[in-house]
Structure formats: C-alpha cells, structure tokens
Motif scaffolding. Structure first.
Motif, PDB file in Angstrom:
ATOM      1  N   TYR A  73     -47.974 -96.427 -35.492  1.00 37.49           N
ATOM      2  CA  TYR A  73     -47.475 -97.790 -35.478  1.00 37.49           C
ATOM      3  C   TYR A  73     -46.054 -97.789 -35.477  1.00 37.49           C
ATOM      4  CZ  TYR A  73     -47.134 -96.913 -40.533  1.00 37.49           C
ATOM      5  OH  TYR A  73     -46.946 -96.612 -41.756  1.00 37.49           O
ATOM      6  N   THR A  74     -45.448 -99.062 -35.241  1.00 33.60           N
ATOM      7  CA  THR A  74     -43.979 -99.328 -35.316  1.00 33.60           C
ATOM      8  C   THR A  74     -43.874-100.461 -36.360  1.00 33.60           C
ATOM      9  OG1 THR A  74     -44.107-101.081 -33.653  1.00 33.60           O
ATOM     10  CG2 THR A  74     -43.800 -99.013 -32.977  1.00 33.60           C
ATOM     11  N   ILE A  75     -42.529-100.491 -37.158  1.00 35.06           N
ATOM     12  CA  ILE A  75     -42.326-101.573 -38.101  1.00 35.06           C
ATOM     13  C   ILE A  75     -40.952-102.199 -37.653  1.00 35.06           C
ATOM     14  CG2 ILE A  75     -41.736-102.066 -40.303  1.00 35.06           C
ATOM     15  CD1 ILE A  75     -43.454 -99.563 -40.968  1.00 35.06           C
ATOM     16  N   GLY A  76     -41.162-103.406 -37.458  1.00 38.20           N
ATOM     17  CA  GLY A  76     -40.228-104.343 -37.031  1.00 38.20           C
ATOM     18  C   GLY A  76     -39.570-104.904 -38.294  1.00 38.20           C
ATOM     19  N   ALA A  77     -38.264-104.598 -38.558  1.00 40.36           N
ATOM     20  CA  ALA A  77     -37.797-104.917 -39.804  1.00 40.36           C
ATOM     21  C   ALA A  77     -37.467-106.315 -39.862  1.00 40.36           C
ATOM     22  CB  ALA A  77     -36.501-104.146 -40.191  1.00 40.36           C
ATOM     23  N   GLY A  78     -37.044-107.108 -38.720  1.00 39.68           N
ATOM     24  CA  GLY A  78     -36.845-108.666 -38.878  1.00 39.68           C
ATOM     25  C   GLY A  78     -35.359-108.726 -38.784  1.00 39.68           C
ATOM     26  N   ASN A  79     -34.514-108.095 -38.691  1.00 39.18           N
ATOM     27  CA  ASN A  79     -33.142-108.420 -38.794  1.00 39.18           C
ATOM     28  C   ASN A  79     -32.550-108.316 -37.410  1.00 39.18           C
ATOM     29  OD1 ASN A  79     -32.906-108.075 -41.748  1.00 39.18           O
ATOM     30  ND2 ASN A  79     -32.762-105.958 -41.671  1.00 39.18           N
ATOM     31  N   GLY A  83     -33.233-103.826 -33.006  1.00 37.56           N
ATOM     32  CA  GLY A  83     -34.201-103.653 -32.105  1.00 37.56           C
ATOM     33  C   GLY A  83     -35.387-104.537 -32.257  1.00 37.56           C
ATOM     34  N   THR A  84     -35.443-105.592 -32.791  1.00 39.86           N
ATOM     35  CA  THR A  84     -36.797-106.413 -33.149  1.00 39.86           C
ATOM     36  C   THR A  84     -36.299-107.581 -31.953  1.00 39.86           C
ATOM     37  OG1 THR A  84     -35.587-107.815 -34.614  1.00 39.86           O
ATOM     38  CG2 THR A  84     -37.110-106.180 -35.437  1.00 39.86           C
ATOM     39  N   HIS A  85     -37.655-108.302 -31.595  1.00 40.38           N
ATOM     40  CA  HIS A  85     -37.316-109.400 -30.607  1.00 40.38           C
ATOM     41  C   HIS A  85     -38.072-110.602 -31.328  1.00 40.38           C
ATOM     42  CE1 HIS A  85     -40.581-106.910 -29.714  1.00 40.38           C
ATOM     43  NE2 HIS A  85     -41.117-107.903 -29.455  1.00 40.38           N
ATOM     44  N   ASN A  86     -37.872-111.835 -30.820  1.00 43.05           N
ATOM     45  CA  ASN A  86     -38.567-112.930 -31.214  1.00 43.05           C
ATOM     46  C   ASN A  86     -39.952-112.986 -30.577  1.00 43.05           C
ATOM     47  OD1 ASN A  86     -36.095-113.996 -32.119  1.00 43.05           O
ATOM     48  ND2 ASN A  86     -35.391-114.872 -30.219  1.00 43.05           N
ATOM     49  N   HIS A  87     -40.719-113.543 -31.667  1.00 43.02           N
ATOM     50  CA  HIS A  87     -42.093-113.976 -31.256  1.00 43.02           C
ATOM     51  C   HIS A  87     -42.490-115.273 -31.556  1.00 43.02           C
ATOM     52  CE1 HIS A  87     -42.782-109.366 -31.688  1.00 43.02           C
ATOM     53  NE2 HIS A  87     -42.364-109.330 -32.440  1.00 43.02           N
ATOM     54  N   GLY A  88     -43.323-115.859 -30.783  1.00 40.81           N
ATOM     55  CA  GLY A  88     -43.718-117.066 -31.149  1.00 40.81           C
ATOM     56  C   GLY A  88     -43.205-118.043 -29.850  1.00 40.81           C
ATOM     57  N   HIS A  96     -47.351-110.418 -27.473  1.00 44.21           N
ATOM     58  CA  HIS A  96     -47.546-109.090 -27.369  1.00 44.21           C
ATOM     59  C   HIS A  96     -49.080-108.985 -26.461  1.00 44.21           C
ATOM     60  CE1 HIS A  96     -44.078-107.584 -29.291  1.00 44.21           C
ATOM     61  NE2 HIS A  96     -44.561-108.230 -30.089  1.00 44.21           N
ATOM     62  N   VAL A  97     -48.971-108.033 -25.774  1.00 47.77           N
ATOM     63  CA  VAL A  97     -50.521-107.546 -25.271  1.00 47.77           C
ATOM     64  C   VAL A  97     -50.377-106.263 -25.604  1.00 47.77           C
ATOM     65  CG1 VAL A  97     -51.935-107.197 -23.070  1.00 47.77           C
ATOM     66  CG2 VAL A  97     -50.280-108.890 -23.151  1.00 47.77           C
ATOM     67  N   GLY A  98     -51.587-105.791 -26.475  1.00 42.99           N
ATOM     68  CA  GLY A  98     -51.946-104.656 -26.837  1.00 42.99           C
ATOM     69  C   GLY A  98     -53.326-104.321 -26.527  1.00 42.99           C
ATOM     70  N   GLY A  99     -53.649-103.180 -27.329  1.00 46.75           N
ATOM     71  CA  GLY A  99     -55.118-102.625 -26.649  1.00 46.75           C
ATOM     72  C   GLY A  99     -56.164-103.641 -27.419  1.00 46.75           C
ATOM     73  N   SER A 100     -55.809-104.342 -28.580  1.00 47.75           N
ATOM     74  CA  SER A 100     -56.676-105.186 -29.118  1.00 47.75           C
ATOM     75  C   SER A 100     -56.444-106.624 -28.803  1.00 47.75           C
ATOM     76  CB  SER A 100     -56.604-105.291 -30.512  1.00 47.75           C
ATOM     77  OG  SER A 100     -55.400-105.613 -31.002  1.00 47.75           O
ATOM     78  N   GLY A 101     -55.947-106.856 -27.371  1.00 50.68           N
ATOM     79  CA  GLY A 101     -55.740-108.248 -26.989  1.00 50.68           C
ATOM     80  C   GLY A 101     -54.345-108.706 -27.335  1.00 50.68           C
ATOM     81  N   SER A 102     -54.018-110.054 -26.941  1.00 54.07           N
ATOM     82  CA  SER A 102     -52.773-110.916 -27.083  1.00 54.07           C
ATOM     83  C   SER A 102     -52.680-111.347 -28.527  1.00 54.07           C
ATOM     84  CB  SER A 102     -52.660-111.785 -26.076  1.00 54.07           C
ATOM     85  OG  SER A 102     -52.640-111.051 -24.773  1.00 54.07           O
ATOM     86  N   HIS A 111     -43.081-106.709 -39.241  1.00 52.11           N
ATOM     87  CA  HIS A 111     -44.414-106.738 -38.779  1.00 52.11           C
ATOM     88  C   HIS A 111     -44.683-105.535 -38.211  1.00 52.11           C
ATOM     89  CE1 HIS A 111     -42.036-108.222 -35.482  1.00 52.11           C
ATOM     90  NE2 HIS A 111     -42.793-107.612 -34.756  1.00 52.11           N
ATOM     91  N   VAL A 112     -45.948-105.337 -37.888  1.00 49.28           N
ATOM     92  CA  VAL A 112     -46.503-103.880 -37.633  1.00 49.28           C
ATOM     93  C   VAL A 112     -47.267-103.743 -36.195  1.00 49.28           C
ATOM     94  CG1 VAL A 112     -47.935-101.962 -38.183  1.00 49.28           C
ATOM     95  CG2 VAL A 112     -46.843-103.045 -39.941  1.00 49.28           C
ATOM     96  N   HIS A 113     -46.835-103.226 -35.139  1.00 46.23           N
ATOM     97  CA  HIS A 113     -47.656-102.823 -33.826  1.00 46.23           C
ATOM     98  C   HIS A 113     -48.555-101.391 -33.872  1.00 46.23           C
ATOM     99  CE1 HIS A 113     -46.061-106.669 -32.066  1.00 46.23           C
ATOM    100  NE2 HIS A 113     -44.845-106.125 -32.835  1.00 46.23           N
TER     101      HIS A 113
END
Length: 152
Positions: A73-79, A83-88, A96-102, A111-113
């Motif tokens: 998994y990856t962890i985005g630190a939120g700073n 390397g993090t990016h905006n969500h929402g 995001h689109v992942g193995g478990s859906g969007s 957060h974790v991916h």
C-alpha cells in the motif's frame, strides 16, 4: 585362478558403472521447461517423473500471491509538495480507480491506497509453463514462461 579373479573384478566394475549411469540418468537436466500440474507438482519436459510440490523450490517472485490480492500500500502524508495530490470535488483527479472500484476523497489528508498484484506478477498456478533449473539435488522453478506474443 588369476583369470577368475580378473573376471570377477571386471564384472564388479561393470555393475558399478551401470549403477552409476542409472543414477545419473535419473536426474533432471540442468535447465528445462516444465508444467505445473493440477496438484502443484512439477512435470519437466525431459524428466519422466512428476516432482511433488514439497520437493521442488520456487524463486521468491513466484510466491507473491494471486492476481488482485494485496501486494502493498501507499501512504499519502497530505503535505503540499510531498507527492500527494488533491482528491474530491476541487481536485484535478476527482477520485481514483483501483481494483476495488472508484472512490473519491472529500478532503486532502493522510490516506492509504492498496497496490494489487497484477497478472504479470502472480504466483504459479496449475497449467503454468515454467523454466526450471537443477542445482545439485535441488530443482528450482525460476519463472513462468509466456509466448512472446504477450509483449505489447
């Protein structure tokens, strides 16, 4: 009497050589293709006996798991700038689109991916064609063999 002892010695040498040749011929070749059987045994192309699952080795890469299971998994630190990016809604990605859906995040923050195992990194399974090497008394499956046509 000397001839009998000589004949006995030659016969013993012939038996010893024959036994040794049989031992050598009962070993798999140093490098061979094989197939993983339904019971996970290994059947080499140039060795007549299946090798049970517990009697051969596999390279570490071939033990990662099944397709779409959790690899890491990856962890985005939120700073900003890390390397993090905006969500929402206001973000450039929107989700995001992942193995478990969007999914979408409503706020930036830690957060974790999940990173899932892709087909090209999966463990061996029945029916796979493999490359195996023999080193001493050990047979080791090195990798899964695929046709060159899978190269994009």
């Amino acid at each position: 009497m000397g001839e009998m002892n000589g004949s006995a010695g030659i016969n013993q040498l012939a038996r010893t050589l024959q036994e040794r040749m049989c031992e050598v011929s009962q070993k798999p070749p140093a490098l061979d293709f094989g197939t993983i059987g339904a019971d996970m045994s290994l059947l080499l192309s140039n060795f007549p006996k299946p090798i049970p699952q517990g009697e051969y080795l596999v390279c570490r890469q071939l033990t990662l798991g099944a397709v779409s299971t959790h690899l890491t998994y990856t962890i985005g630190a939120g700073n900003v700038g890390d390397g993090t990016h905006n969500h929402g809604d206001s973000g450039t990605h929107g989700g995001h689109v992942g193995g478990s859906g969007s999914h979408a995040h409503t706020a930036e923050g830690p957060h974790v991916h999940d990173v899932l195992i892709p087909e090209k990194m999966r463990s061996i399974k029945p029916g796979d064609r493999v490359l195996a090497v023999t080193v001493g008394n050990d047979v080791c499956v090195v990798d899964i063999i695929l046709p060159a046509s899978v190269i994009a």
